[in-house]
Enzyme design. Structure first.
Site: not given
Ligand code: URA
Length: 446
Positions: A104, A183, A190, A205, A209
């Site tokens: 990621h 999320d 957010r 967050s 995922k």
């Molecule tokens: N990417 C995400 O998935 N969440 C965040 O809060 C910031 C970047």
């Protein structure tokens, strides 16, 4: 438990205690965090679950997110918050006969590494389930880039994903809405309440995922610099450490790399232009920085997956990784041989002075590509697949007045003046060469 009138209990409540009437109220939780108290685990479980079900309102969650943005969360709260977000949906189980490893990136400009990395690591024997996202602000999104390939589709069912993972070992697809739905809701909130920039909220967050998608191990590319969410090395290191710890506590072996995002990665930022550059790398060519970062991340992924440390360059040069790429694109309806979309309009930006390119700012390039149409101006808007920036020079190049510096690609020529103004502000030409920065700044292992 239910949401109701404010509690009258003395503040702060003891850990794990609920309001006096045996009922926890959203307003108590918001008030506790507003006043800087740590939230008991059961309160976190309740508020995340109630928000997902619509029992805590958007206004209440916005207030709580702002209180968290201001006062933070400690490591126990962050771990609990992440678990609650994972538990808001499904957790995938990937029944494949190979070690599964994911990567990621926290988001940057010109970051097309995933497109090369998934087929490369799959060609080395791991299974790579990469559930990816769309562009956010000036940062590009892997799915937006891949959708510039005619026919390619991002949405796969879980059965399709597992079948592709078993047969081809590489999948890059959209995350199902069943993974961490809390999320999905909270992230959108957010985004419009100035509460994105919170290390515990970003870490939970991303990790909710990633963990819900079920890989055994995970490599994080935490970007540092103007084009990244984290502008300083200290912030990036804290984010990386927090995510590595969350991964460890959920049984996912996690390593984080801090990498430079002061200048864009490679020579392109946008959609089709980045796919073309990634294909160059998959064919054994492409810019040195994209190759270096891809190989470094691939080595970490193979190490975490328990696979041998093979020489990766020949796997690119021989076309083995490119073969996996073609299979992966075809399996998702795309035609890897089809021409990529070309823009209706190309504007060439020229140097107005002689000198050395002492700065090529990632944020400026990202904003320019965004204004050209490569990113979204509103949630859910469509992107232009042919839009983007192709850099013709890079930091350290000696240039002369009138020399082309960049091509700006767009289908909407009206966008050019704003894109030129953003880009010009980020290209500094001076008499002094830039200070060289390492691409990989640090490695944080679990
Ligand atoms: N990417 C995400 O998935 N969440 C965040 O809060 C910031 C970047």
């Amino acid at each position: 438990m239910s949401v109701g009138r404010p509690s009258r209990r003395p503040f702060p409540p003891a850990q794990g205690e609920t309001s006096g009437d045996g009922v926890v109220h959203a307003v108590d939780i918001i008030g506790a965090k507003r006043d800087g108290a740590p939230l008991p685990g059961e309160w976190i479980d309740w508020v995340v679950d109630a928000y997902t079900k619509g029992m805590v309102t958007e206004a209440q969650m916005a207030a709580l997110a702002m209180a968290i943005r201001i006062h933070g969360m400690d490591s126990a709260e962050t771990a609990h918050w992440t678990t609650a977000m994972i538990d808001s949906g499904e957790r995938l189980w990937l029944p494949v006969d190979r070690p599964t490893v994911d990567k990621h990136s926290t988001g940057g400009v010109g970051d097309k590494v995933t497109l090369v990395l998934a087929p490369l690591v799959a060609a080395c024997g791991a299974a790579v389930p990469q559930l990816s996202g769309r562009g956010l602000g000036h940062t590009g999104g892997t799915l937006d880039k891949l959708e510039s390939i005619p026919g390619w589709r991002a949405n796969l069912s879980t059965a399709e994903m597992i079948s592709q993972l078993t047969n081809i070992r590489a999948v890059v697809a959209a995350a199902s809405t069943a993974l961490a739905p809390a999320d999905r809701k909270l992230y959108a909130l957010r985004d419009v309440t100035a509460t994105v920039e919170s290390i515990p909220l970003i870490a939970s967050s991303i990790m909710s995922k990633k963990i819900a998608a079920g890989p055994q191990s995970l490599v994080l590319d935490v970007k540092v610099g103007s084009g990244a969410f984290m502008k300083s090395r200290e912030q990036a290191a804290e984010l990386a450490q927090t995510m590595v710890e969350i991964g460890r506590s959920h049984g996912v072996a996690t390593t984080a790399l801090l990498t430079d995002m002061a200048t864009p990665l490679g020579r392109t930022a946008g959609n089709a232009v980045e796919v073309a550059e990634a294909v160059d790398v998959l064919r054994g060519a492409g810019p040195d920085d994209v190759v270096e970062l891809t190989l470094t991340l691939a080595r970490e992924m193979l190490h975490l997956a328990g696979l041998p440390d093979v020489d990766l360059e020949p796997i690119l040069a021989s076309g083995q990784a490119y073969e996996v790429w073609c299979k992966m694109i075809r399996a998702q309806g795309g035609d890897p041989d089809a021409p990529l979309p070309s823009p209706k309009h190309i504007h060439v930006l020229e140097a107005d002075d002689d000198g050395i390119v002492s700065e090529m700012d990632a944020l400026a390039v990202g904003i320019s590509a965004w204004r050209l149409g490569a990113g979204r101006i509103a949630p859910g808007a469509t992107v232009q697949h042919a839009a983007g920036v192709r850099l013709l020079v890079t930091e350290g190049d000696r240039i002369s007045s009138g020399q082309p510096l960049a091509e700006l690609h767009t289908d909407t020529p009206d966008a050019v003046p704003a894109a030129v103004s953003a880009l010009s502000a980020g290209i500094v030409i001076s008499k002094t060469p830039p200070t060289r920065r390492p691409l990989v700044i640090d490695v944080i292992r679990g």
